[in-house]
Design a protein around this motif. Structure first.
Motif, PDB file in Angstrom:
ATOM      1  N   CYS A  49       0.853  -1.195   0.000  1.00 28.32           N
ATOM      2  CA  CYS A  49       0.000   0.000   0.000  1.00 28.32           C
ATOM      3  C   CYS A  49       0.879   1.232   0.000  1.00 28.32           C
ATOM      4  CB  CYS A  49      -0.930   0.000   1.219  1.00 28.32           C
ATOM      5  SG  CYS A  49      -0.039  -0.042   2.800  1.00 28.32           S
ATOM      6  N   ASP A  54      -5.678   3.010   0.441  1.00 31.76           N
ATOM      7  CA  ASP A  54      -5.377   1.796  -0.306  1.00 31.76           C
ATOM      8  C   ASP A  54      -5.912   0.546   0.371  1.00 31.76           C
ATOM      9  OD1 ASP A  54      -3.990   3.234  -2.234  1.00 31.76           O
ATOM     10  OD2 ASP A  54      -2.076   3.023  -1.198  1.00 31.76           O
ATOM     11  N   CYS A  55      -5.971   0.551   1.703  1.00 30.73           N
ATOM     12  CA  CYS A  55      -6.289  -0.654   2.469  1.00 30.73           C
ATOM     13  C   CYS A  55      -7.784  -0.771   2.733  1.00 30.73           C
ATOM     14  CB  CYS A  55      -5.527  -0.654   3.791  1.00 30.73           C
ATOM     15  SG  CYS A  55      -3.723  -0.675   3.566  1.00 30.73           S
ATOM     16  N   CYS A  61      -2.244   1.420   6.588  1.00 31.42           N
ATOM     17  CA  CYS A  61      -1.018   1.265   5.799  1.00 31.42           C
ATOM     18  C   CYS A  61       0.175   1.600   6.685  1.00 31.42           C
ATOM     19  CB  CYS A  61      -1.063   2.178   4.582  1.00 31.42           C
ATOM     20  SG  CYS A  61       0.281   1.900   3.399  1.00 31.42           S
TER      21      CYS A  61
END
Length: 429
Positions: A49, A54-55, A61
């Motif tokens: 990430c 993103d996660c 992250c």
């Protein structure tokens, strides 16, 4: 092999997948040169990430340089609330996450005007800890400025450079959570340096927590089971408070901690591999005259960047060691520093395994099936990507991003604290 052992949690690092147009070789070369900027926002546990977005849900992250994992990847940051999967059992059948010195928060502003010089143990507010699944809090309470304050100090004295905030502020955060979540139960363990008569009674009443108080007269005193979590919620006995001062049970109706629970050594003695001795104030861990078991797992001096390493394989091994030392009894509370830091699943994964073994005989609580025979487990993926909940209980959403850096402010402070401790000790000789 215990279900929470290191052997059962082997995971591999993955890269978050991205869909490319066919024949886009130039784009592929660009992607390979800047891989972290093209993630799809659905990255799962242990996948690479570059930012919080993103996660997936319940993940953040981060990285773990102390284990050589310098590149960012998705790390679990929220707990599974076990009662959201298996409810109706006695309170002492569950394992809960507890934060050591929950109030001692990196970057917490000074309310005394003095630069704070002390240790730090956590990275987010008590409100956020609750949202992320923490259900137990260790709070150090002192007389300070004609009030009761939370303070990380020494020799039973709070100073303006070791004080954090009036205790009522933190207690009101807990009150707000209990009011908003009528099925949740919270435990507070007080390291008690309050000498003001009825001081603790007053601060809990001022915070509005007296209405949730579990009466000490109704607490099990001979090792018998606690009431079920359902009955505790129905009776509104949803706040358990314990004190380190034995006199407060008679004077204020606050339970003396070691009358109701066993506890291993805190600090460095509690993290020695292969050893889980009881704290000197506590009965032996395998005593069955107390119904609750508190497992401390934190070093004497908290180091923020080492916590991810501490919450990896060594934690699995220590849980197994303490489980055996307690006569095959699972801890009810797991107390840690910097609770979100790990190399993957961390304390959340181990709590899932602890609850799974106790509640349903499965490798993780996510495999438990309500109403099914003990040991009847549903299939689960090897690495749970997000906390598992059913219904509305346990579906809390806190912030799992880590902010601040204790190491920046701690190093000179620690030296001064050590010097002060030396001078105080020398003067008493």
């Amino acid at each position: 092999m215990l279900p929470f052992s290191a052997e059962a949690r082997t995971m591999s690092m993955k890269t978050c997948s991205v869909t490319l147009p066919i024949g886009s070789s130039r784009f592929l070369l660009l992607l390979l040169s800047l891989p972290l900027f093209f993630l799809n926002g659905d990255c799962q546990l242990l996948e690479s990430c570059s930012s919080a977005t993103d996660c997936g849900a319940g993940l953040y992250c981060g990285n773990c340089p102390s284990l050589g994992k310098t590149q960012p990847f998705c790390i679990r940051g929220q707990a599974t609330i076990p009662t959201s999967i298996i409810s109706g059992l006695p309170f002492n059948k569950y394992s809960w996450l507890m934060t050591h010195n929950a109030f001692s928060i990196v970057d917490a502003p000074s309310l005394t005007g003095a630069q704070r010089i002390t240790f730090y143990n956590q990275e987010d507010s008590v409100t956020n800890q609750l949202r992320n699944g923490v259900r137990g809090f260790m709070l150090d309470m002192y007389d300070f400025e004609n009030d009761i304050w939370l303070c990380h100090s020494f020799r039973g004295q709070c100073y303006n450079f070791t004080a954090f905030e009036p205790a009522v502020n933190t207690l009101r955060e807990i009150e707000a959570f209990l009011t908003q979540n009528p099925s949740e139960i919270v435990t507070i363990i007080i390291e008690d340096y309050v000498h003001t008569p009825k001081g603790l009674t007053r601060v809990f009443t001022d915070a509005g927590l007296d209405k949730y108080w579990y009466p000490v007269a109704k607490m099990p005193k001979k090792g018998e089971d606690w009431p079920t979590v359902n009955s505790m919620a129905q009776n509104n006995y949803r706040l358990l408070v314990f004190t380190s001062d034995s006199s407060k049970e008679a004077s204020e109706g606050i339970a003396y901690q070691w009358r109701y629970m066993v506890e291993n050594e805190p600090g460095d003695p509690g993290v020695v591999a292969g050893s889980c001795p009881n704290r000197k104030e506590s009965k032996p861990l395998n005593s069955r005259s107390s119904s609750l078991f508190l497992m401390n797992y934190f070093p004497t001096i908290p180091v923020q960047n080492e916590a991810c390493k501490e919450h990896s394989t060594p934690l699995a091994d220590m849980v197994a060691t303490c489980y055996k030392s307690a006569g095959n009894l699972m801890p009810n509370f797991l107390a840690v520093n910097f609770y979100m830091r790990s190399d993957g699943g961390g304390v959340f994964d181990y709590l899932d395994r602890m609850n799974g073994q106790t509640l349903c005989g499965c490798s993780t609580v996510s495999a438990c099936q309500p109403g099914a025979p003990f040991g009847s487990c549903r299939p689960v993926t090897p690495a749970n990507t997000t906390p598992t909940t059913t219904g509305t209980a346990g579906s809390f959403t806190g912030s799992v991003q880590l902010t601040g850096d204790a190491s920046v402010t701690n190093i000179p402070g620690l030296l001064l604290v050590c010097l002060l401790l030396f001078l105080v000790s020398f003067s008493s000789l």
